[in-house]
Design a protein around this motif. Structure first.
Motif, PDB file in Angstrom:
ATOM      1  N   ILE A 141       0.853  -1.188   0.000  1.00  0.00           N
ATOM      2  CA  ILE A 141       0.000   0.000   0.000  1.00  0.00           C
ATOM      3  C   ILE A 141       0.889   1.237   0.000  1.00  0.00           C
ATOM      4  N   ARG A 145      -5.168   6.015   3.864  1.00  0.00           N
ATOM      5  CA  ARG A 145      -6.467   6.558   3.482  1.00  0.00           C
ATOM      6  C   ARG A 145      -6.767   7.847   4.250  1.00  0.00           C
ATOM      7  N   LEU A 339     -11.965  -1.269   1.307  1.00  0.00           N
ATOM      8  CA  LEU A 339     -10.768  -0.832   0.607  1.00  0.00           C
ATOM      9  C   LEU A 339      -9.744  -1.959   0.497  1.00  0.00           C
ATOM     10  N   ALA A 342     -10.237  -4.065  -2.587  1.00  0.00           N
ATOM     11  CA  ALA A 342      -9.759  -3.416  -3.811  1.00  0.00           C
ATOM     12  C   ALA A 342      -8.237  -3.472  -3.894  1.00  0.00           C
ATOM     13  N   GLN A 343      -7.562  -3.303  -2.762  1.00  0.00           N
ATOM     14  CA  GLN A 343      -6.100  -3.363  -2.759  1.00  0.00           C
ATOM     15  C   GLN A 343      -5.594  -4.755  -3.095  1.00  0.00           C
ATOM     16  N   ASP A 346      -6.129  -5.338  -6.900  1.00  0.00           N
ATOM     17  CA  ASP A 346      -5.124  -4.621  -7.676  1.00  0.00           C
ATOM     18  C   ASP A 346      -3.766  -5.303  -7.584  1.00  0.00           C
ATOM     19  N   ILE A 409     -14.676   1.821  -0.845  1.00  0.00           N
ATOM     20  CA  ILE A 409     -13.366   2.023  -1.460  1.00  0.00           C
ATOM     21  C   ILE A 409     -13.231   3.498  -1.837  1.00  0.00           C
ATOM     22  N   HIS A 412      -9.796   6.873  -5.728  1.00  0.00           N
ATOM     23  CA  HIS A 412      -8.518   6.515  -6.357  1.00  0.00           C
ATOM     24  C   HIS A 412      -8.486   5.037  -6.737  1.00  0.00           C
ATOM     25  N   TYR A 413      -8.907   4.165  -5.813  1.00  0.00           N
ATOM     26  CA  TYR A 413      -8.877   2.738  -6.123  1.00  0.00           C
ATOM     27  C   TYR A 413     -10.001   2.337  -7.074  1.00  0.00           C
ATOM     28  N   ILE A 416      -8.489   2.762 -10.373  1.00  0.00           N
ATOM     29  CA  ILE A 416      -7.574   1.659 -10.669  1.00  0.00           C
ATOM     30  C   ILE A 416      -8.344   0.420 -11.099  1.00  0.00           C
ATOM     31  N   LEU A 417      -9.409   0.093 -10.369  1.00  0.00           N
ATOM     32  CA  LEU A 417     -10.199  -1.090 -10.711  1.00  0.00           C
ATOM     33  C   LEU A 417     -10.871  -0.941 -12.075  1.00  0.00           C
TER      34      LEU A 417
END
Length: 574
Positions: A141, A145, A339, A342-343, A346, A409, A412-413, A416-417
């Motif tokens: 990470i 956040r 979140l 999602a991390q 990714d 989430i 920003h993420y 990305i997704l």
């Protein structure tokens, strides 16, 4: 700081024993060493007091004669400066500065220069934030956040921002766009929500205005910057003494009369290795809970191809890594809407997984923070006032659930997704649950059936459950004696503690973090909650520690020198 190891014996009586070396535990330890917290003093007063403590012995006092005794007023002021206890400055002093040497904050002995004698026990690490840093490194990470004013420094709300500027690391900040500036009109809000809801169940956070003047606060620090800032806090308050944090699992806490008649009442804390510690007060900074949320239980055999994120190992798993090296197709399922899910999705794509199937129980909720913006912006004082003035804990629990509203989430993420979705590497399925599962030990793959069905869902090589932990104070084994001897009411697992975060009135077992949410609010489990909890606990401890009278006398001397309060109060102390 001296190299002497802080090594309390089991027959010593501690003032405060902290269980947990995470952000909440560090926040409490630092606050107990800070005499001018920013929560009680303005920034101007705070920096002035630190300057006086640092330079008071060398300050030139107006009207003082060099070779004669001072008159009454000067004598009183000089007496105050001569007795000022050393206190850490707002930034670490250089080794060449006289009167500010590291030895002034030595950690050996029964007290740290009038501060309480503390010890911290942690189940994972013998360093501060060991588990915290390990989790961020494992998931790679890059940024937190939280905004810049969410931290555990008790001395300065803007401490992280100042540290960033002092060290020239502004490039490590990421702007939290979209939450600062003018308020979005209701018409635009409705159009945006309608568009997002139509787009595969994505729900955005309703924007509220955060003052443009506060834009400097709404950046997220890099994980490296935050780690270094926490290290500076540890060093500043003398919390880096070896042996101050011990890696031990606490298995039992009991409260009552000590065998030593001179000690009175306190806590006997037992660790799994047989060691025993005695303390006047205990602080629980132990995280949300022990029970992991699973959509279905896992057998020992199934755990070879699935795990909860709290127990995550290599990512991807070793078997999946082998398949990637063989350039074979790999499929991974991530369950959860927060979140962390999602991390993980990714990171799995970046590590070479062919496709990630992201399953969520609800819609895709997009929020800047883990709580609603109205708890962060210009209306936050109103929200907190309503929370604290609620008549019942049931009302507070409802406010907590509304403010948090499940996992979410960040924008920003989400971006990305969406890029991974365009590249056909990620497939998001909101409002989808697993209704049937079958694990094949021979192929080490899963065959899943979902509701609604996912067309052409292939055999799955690994499942990650990013489904969080259950916050239930009743499930901690170390608290079973306390529940038996001093039962406490709970609301959906959250203890109904006192306003000072004590287990019961006059029973100095303090609770902080997410378990203290009924008193701290929806943000009790984040970095702001860690700082608020530390402040509340310090207030409660202030009245019970033995050195309270000494500290009060010291503060009176400072007030005398600074010209604050009643100038005759010093005569009463004498």
């Amino acid at each position: 700081m001296t190299d002497q190891e802080y090594n309390p014996h089991t027959d010593d009586l501690l003032d405060v024993l902290i269980i947990g070396a995470g952000p909440c535990g560090l926040g409490v330890a630092a606050r107990l060493k800070e005499t001018t917290p920013s929560a009680l003093f303005t920034d101007e007063e705070h920096h002035r007091y630190h300057w006086i403590r640092r330079h008071g012995r060398r300050v030139a006092i107006a009207g003082k004669k060099n070779k004669s005794k001072s008159k009454s007023k000067t004598k009183c002021a000089q007496s105050c400066t001569d007795k000022l206890p050393p206190s850490p400055p707002s930034s670490p002093p250089s080794s060449t500065e006289s009167g500010a040497s590291a030895e002034d904050d030595s950690g050996s002995g029964s007290e740290y220069n009038g501060r309480p004698k503390i010890l911290t026990l942690d189940i994972v690490s013998d360093t501060w934030l060991g588990q915290w840093h390990r989790a961020f490194q494992k998931l790679e990470i890059a940024h937190l956040r939280s905004p810049m004013f969410f931290h555990v420094d008790p001395g300065d709300r803007d401490g992280m921002l100042a540290y960033t500027q002092e060290t020239g690391r502004e490039k490590e900040l990421g702007e939290i766009s979209g939450c600062v500036g003018k308020e979005i009109s209701k018409h635009k809000q409705k159009k945006r929500l309608a568009r997002q809801t139509k787009n595969r169940g994505v729900i955005g956070d309703v924007e509220v205005e955060i003052d443009e003047r506060d834009r400097k606060d709404y950046f997220t620090p890099s994980t490296g910057l935050f780690a270094d800032y926490c290290t500076s806090i540890v060093e500043r308050y003398g919390l880096d003494c070896p042996g101050l944090v011990l890696k031990k699992e606490v298995v039992d806490i009991q409260y009552g009369e000590f065998e030593n008649d001179d000690w009175g009442k306190g806590f006997t804390v037992k660790a799994s290795d047989g060691s025993v510690f005695y303390a006047r007060a205990v602080v629980l900074a132990i995280g949300p809970g022990r029970t992991k949320n699973y959509p279905f239980p896992l057998s020992d055999e199934e755990k070879a191809a699935a795990c909860h994120t709290s127990e995550i190992g290599p990512l991807p798993s070793l078997r999946v890594q082998g398949l990637i090296k063989q350039r074979r197709e790999t499929n991974v399922v991530v369950v959860g809407g927060g979140l962390t899910s999602a991390q993980i999705a990714d990171l799995a794509v970046r590590k070479g997984v062919s496709k990630v199937w992201h399953l969520m129980r609800s819609d895709v909720k997009v929020k800047h923070f883990d709580i609603s913006l109205n708890w962060m912006g210009k209306f936050k004082n109103y929200e907190k006032a309503v929370f604290w003035s609620a008549d019942t804990d049931e009302e507070r629990l409802q406010m907590i659930q509304t403010a948090r509203n499940g996992g979410s989430i960040t924008p920003h993420y989400l971006k990305i997704l969406k890029q991974h979705i365009l590249n056909r590497r990620v497939s998001i399925h909101p409002r989808t649950s697993i209704i049937e599962h079958k694990y094949c030990p021979e192929s080490q793959t899963w065959h899943l059936t979902t509701n609604p069905p996912i067309p052409d869902l292939p055999p799955i090589d690994y499942i990650y459950f990013a489904t969080g932990m259950k916050s239930d104070v009743n499930e901690f084994p170390l608290l079973q004696s306390m529940h038996r001897d001093y039962p406490i009411e709970t609301k959906q697992g959250l203890p109904c503690i006192t306003d000072d975060l004590m287990w019961q009135p006059d029973l100095p077992l303090f609770v902080t973090g997410r378990l203290a949410a009924l008193r701290l609010g929806p943000g009790g489990g984040n970095l702001e909650g860690a700082r608020m909890g530390a402040e509340r606990i310090a207030w409660g401890l202030e009245e019970m520690l033995e050195n309270n009278n000494k500290r009060r006398e010291s503060e009176t001397e400072i007030d005398c020198f600074c010209g604050l309060g009643n100038r005759y109060a010093k005569l009463e102390v004498d």
